[in-house]
Design a protein around this motif. Structure first.
Motif, mmCIF file in Angstrom:
data_model
loop_
_atom_site.group_PDB
_atom_site.id
_atom_site.type_symbol
_atom_site.label_atom_id
_atom_site.label_comp_id
_atom_site.label_asym_id
_atom_site.label_seq_id
_atom_site.Cartn_x
_atom_site.Cartn_y
_atom_site.Cartn_z
ATOM 1 N N GLN A 3 41.180 30.912 3.667
ATOM 2 C CA GLN A 3 40.626 29.770 4.383
ATOM 3 C C GLN A 3 40.470 30.124 5.852
ATOM 4 O O GLN A 3 41.384 30.720 6.456
ATOM 5 C CB GLN A 3 41.521 28.549 4.213
ATOM 6 N N LEU A 4 39.339 29.741 6.410
ATOM 7 C CA LEU A 4 39.018 30.031 7.801
ATOM 8 C C LEU A 4 38.780 28.728 8.541
ATOM 9 O O LEU A 4 38.024 27.871 8.058
ATOM 10 C CB LEU A 4 37.760 30.895 7.890
ATOM 11 N N VAL A 5 39.404 28.584 9.689
ATOM 12 C CA VAL A 5 39.246 27.367 10.489
ATOM 13 C C VAL A 5 38.822 27.762 11.895
ATOM 14 O O VAL A 5 39.573 28.439 12.615
ATOM 15 C CB VAL A 5 40.549 26.552 10.536
ATOM 16 N N GLU A 6 37.614 27.320 12.271
ATOM 17 C CA GLU A 6 37.089 27.603 13.608
ATOM 18 C C GLU A 6 37.445 26.483 14.572
ATOM 19 O O GLU A 6 37.597 25.329 14.174
ATOM 20 C CB GLU A 6 35.561 27.756 13.585
ATOM 21 N N SER A 7 37.510 26.845 15.844
ATOM 22 C CA SER A 7 37.711 25.848 16.888
ATOM 23 C C SER A 7 37.139 26.398 18.191
ATOM 24 O O SER A 7 36.847 27.592 18.296
ATOM 25 C CB SER A 7 39.190 25.510 17.058
ATOM 26 N N GLY A 8 36.977 25.509 19.173
ATOM 27 C CA GLY A 8 36.579 25.943 20.500
ATOM 28 C C GLY A 8 35.146 25.646 20.882
ATOM 29 O O GLY A 8 34.738 25.916 22.012
ATOM 30 N N GLY A 9 34.355 25.097 19.968
ATOM 31 C CA GLY A 9 32.985 24.771 20.312
ATOM 32 C C GLY A 9 32.908 23.568 21.229
ATOM 33 O O GLY A 9 33.917 22.925 21.535
ATOM 34 N N GLY A 10 31.699 23.282 21.692
ATOM 35 C CA GLY A 10 31.513 22.130 22.561
ATOM 36 C C GLY A 10 30.223 22.215 23.330
ATOM 37 O O GLY A 10 29.338 23.013 23.007
ATOM 38 N N LEU A 11 30.127 21.376 24.349
ATOM 39 C CA LEU A 11 28.949 21.308 25.206
ATOM 40 C C LEU A 11 29.247 22.046 26.505
ATOM 41 O O LEU A 11 30.294 21.818 27.126
ATOM 42 C CB LEU A 11 28.601 19.845 25.501
ATOM 43 N N MET A 12 28.329 22.925 26.891
ATOM 44 C CA MET A 12 28.518 23.702 28.104
ATOM 45 C C MET A 12 27.187 23.825 28.823
ATOM 46 O O MET A 12 26.131 23.916 28.195
ATOM 47 C CB MET A 12 29.088 25.085 27.768
ATOM 48 N N GLN A 13 27.240 23.866 30.133
ATOM 49 C CA GLN A 13 26.031 24.076 30.921
ATOM 50 C C GLN A 13 25.620 25.545 30.884
ATOM 51 O O GLN A 13 26.464 26.425 30.688
ATOM 52 C CB GLN A 13 26.263 23.646 32.365
ATOM 53 N N PRO A 14 24.351 25.817 31.079
ATOM 54 C CA PRO A 14 23.908 27.215 31.172
ATOM 55 C C PRO A 14 24.702 27.968 32.239
ATOM 56 O O PRO A 14 24.972 27.430 33.323
ATOM 57 C CB PRO A 14 22.438 27.088 31.553
ATOM 58 N N GLY A 15 25.067 29.193 31.886
ATOM 59 C CA GLY A 15 25.880 30.008 32.782
ATOM 60 C C GLY A 15 27.368 29.857 32.574
ATOM 61 O O GLY A 15 28.157 30.634 33.131
ATOM 62 N N GLY A 16 27.763 28.880 31.782
ATOM 63 C CA GLY A 16 29.180 28.642 31.537
ATOM 64 C C GLY A 16 29.760 29.545 30.465
ATOM 65 O O GLY A 16 29.071 30.417 29.916
ATOM 66 N N SER A 17 31.030 29.305 30.159
ATOM 67 C CA SER A 17 31.764 30.125 29.195
ATOM 68 C C SER A 17 32.471 29.254 28.176
ATOM 69 O O SER A 17 32.870 28.120 28.488
ATOM 70 C CB SER A 17 32.806 30.986 29.919
ATOM 71 N N LEU A 18 32.612 29.801 26.988
ATOM 72 C CA LEU A 18 33.405 29.171 25.929
ATOM 73 C C LEU A 18 34.102 30.273 25.156
ATOM 74 O O LEU A 18 33.594 31.397 25.062
ATOM 75 C CB LEU A 18 32.522 28.367 24.971
ATOM 76 N N ARG A 19 35.237 29.918 24.565
ATOM 77 C CA ARG A 19 35.906 30.849 23.666
ATOM 78 C C ARG A 19 36.108 30.178 22.326
ATOM 79 O O ARG A 19 36.757 29.131 22.230
ATOM 80 C CB ARG A 19 37.247 31.323 24.216
ATOM 81 N N LEU A 20 35.572 30.805 21.301
ATOM 82 C CA LEU A 20 35.762 30.327 19.933
ATOM 83 C C LEU A 20 36.933 31.061 19.303
ATOM 84 O O LEU A 20 37.163 32.242 19.574
ATOM 85 C CB LEU A 20 34.508 30.558 19.097
ATOM 86 N N SER A 21 37.645 30.342 18.439
ATOM 87 C CA SER A 21 38.746 30.933 17.687
ATOM 88 C C SER A 21 38.539 30.668 16.211
ATOM 89 O O SER A 21 37.955 29.652 15.822
ATOM 90 C CB SER A 21 40.087 30.326 18.124
ATOM 91 N N CYS A 22 39.028 31.568 15.401
ATOM 92 C CA CYS A 22 38.976 31.402 13.949
ATOM 93 C C CYS A 22 40.292 31.930 13.391
ATOM 94 O O CYS A 22 40.597 33.114 13.537
ATOM 95 C CB CYS A 22 37.801 32.162 13.373
ATOM 96 N N THR A 23 41.029 31.050 12.754
ATOM 97 C CA THR A 23 42.313 31.425 12.176
ATOM 98 C C THR A 23 42.202 31.477 10.660
ATOM 99 O O THR A 23 41.639 30.568 10.041
ATOM 100 C CB THR A 23 43.406 30.440 12.598
ATOM 101 N N ALA A 24 42.712 32.560 10.087
ATOM 102 C CA ALA A 24 42.600 32.798 8.650
ATOM 103 C C ALA A 24 43.941 32.644 7.953
ATOM 104 O O ALA A 24 44.994 32.966 8.523
ATOM 105 C CB ALA A 24 42.060 34.196 8.400
ATOM 106 N N SER A 25 43.886 32.177 6.721
ATOM 107 C CA SER A 25 45.082 32.166 5.885
ATOM 108 C C SER A 25 45.210 33.522 5.211
ATOM 109 O O SER A 25 44.289 34.343 5.265
ATOM 110 C CB SER A 25 44.986 31.050 4.845
ATOM 111 N N GLY A 26 46.321 33.775 4.567
ATOM 112 C CA GLY A 26 46.472 35.007 3.810
ATOM 113 C C GLY A 26 47.293 36.045 4.518
ATOM 114 O O GLY A 26 47.577 35.948 5.721
ATOM 115 N N SER A 27 47.647 37.073 3.747
ATOM 116 C CA SER A 27 48.597 38.074 4.235
ATOM 117 C C SER A 27 47.954 39.394 4.616
ATOM 118 O O SER A 27 48.660 40.301 5.070
ATOM 119 C CB SER A 27 49.648 38.337 3.148
ATOM 120 N N PHE A 28 46.657 39.537 4.435
ATOM 121 C CA PHE A 28 46.012 40.834 4.644
ATOM 122 C C PHE A 28 44.949 40.778 5.730
ATOM 123 O O PHE A 28 44.012 41.567 5.719
ATOM 124 C CB PHE A 28 45.401 41.321 3.324
ATOM 125 N N PHE A 29 45.124 39.867 6.682
ATOM 126 C CA PHE A 29 44.111 39.650 7.707
ATOM 127 C C PHE A 29 43.756 40.938 8.435
ATOM 128 O O PHE A 29 42.599 41.177 8.745
ATOM 129 C CB PHE A 29 44.615 38.611 8.708
#
Length: 118
Positions: A3-29
């Motif tokens: 299972q993969l769960v993303e986070s960190g999206g949103g609204l940003m002005q041009p020139g701005g920055s964002l960081r997306l994260s994705c956390t995975a389940s399981g033991s062999f990531f």
């Protein structure tokens, strides 16, 4: 099943920055090939960046020099740092995990919306 769960999206002005994260389940990531895709309205889903278990990376030409993919295997998490965002970066961003052994199953997250607009 991974299972993969993303986070960190949103609204940003041009020139701005964002960081997306994705956390995975399981033991062999640490062995998974992890990728970020994006899909803009009315367009196909396209590959943005990928990172191997040994941290080899590749980027789409449209994001080279602006986006950085990285991973923290201790936290089962992959990141996409996005700098100097442009309106053309607006899309739903999806995390993808590809298992490194046969049958090379792929798993998808549900996506996170990134909107770049003034």
């Amino acid at each position: 099943q991974v299972q993969l769960v993303e986070s960190g999206g949103g609204l940003m002005q041009p020139g701005g920055s964002l960081r997306l994260s994705c956390t995975a389940s399981g033991s062999f990531f640490s062995s998974y090939l992890m990728r970020w895709y994006r899909q803009a309205p009315g367009q196909e889903r396209v590959l943005v960046a990928s990172i191997t278990g040994r941290c080899g990376t590749n980027y789409a030409d449209s994001v080279k020099g602006r986006f950085t993919i990285s991973r923290d295997n201790d936290k089962n998490t992959v990141f996409l740092q996005m700098e100097n965002l442009k309106p053309d970066d607006t899309a739903v961003y999806y995390c993808n995990a590809k298992i490194s052994s046969f049958p090379y199953t792929q798993y998808w997250g549900r996506g996170t919306q990134v909107t770049v607009s003034s």
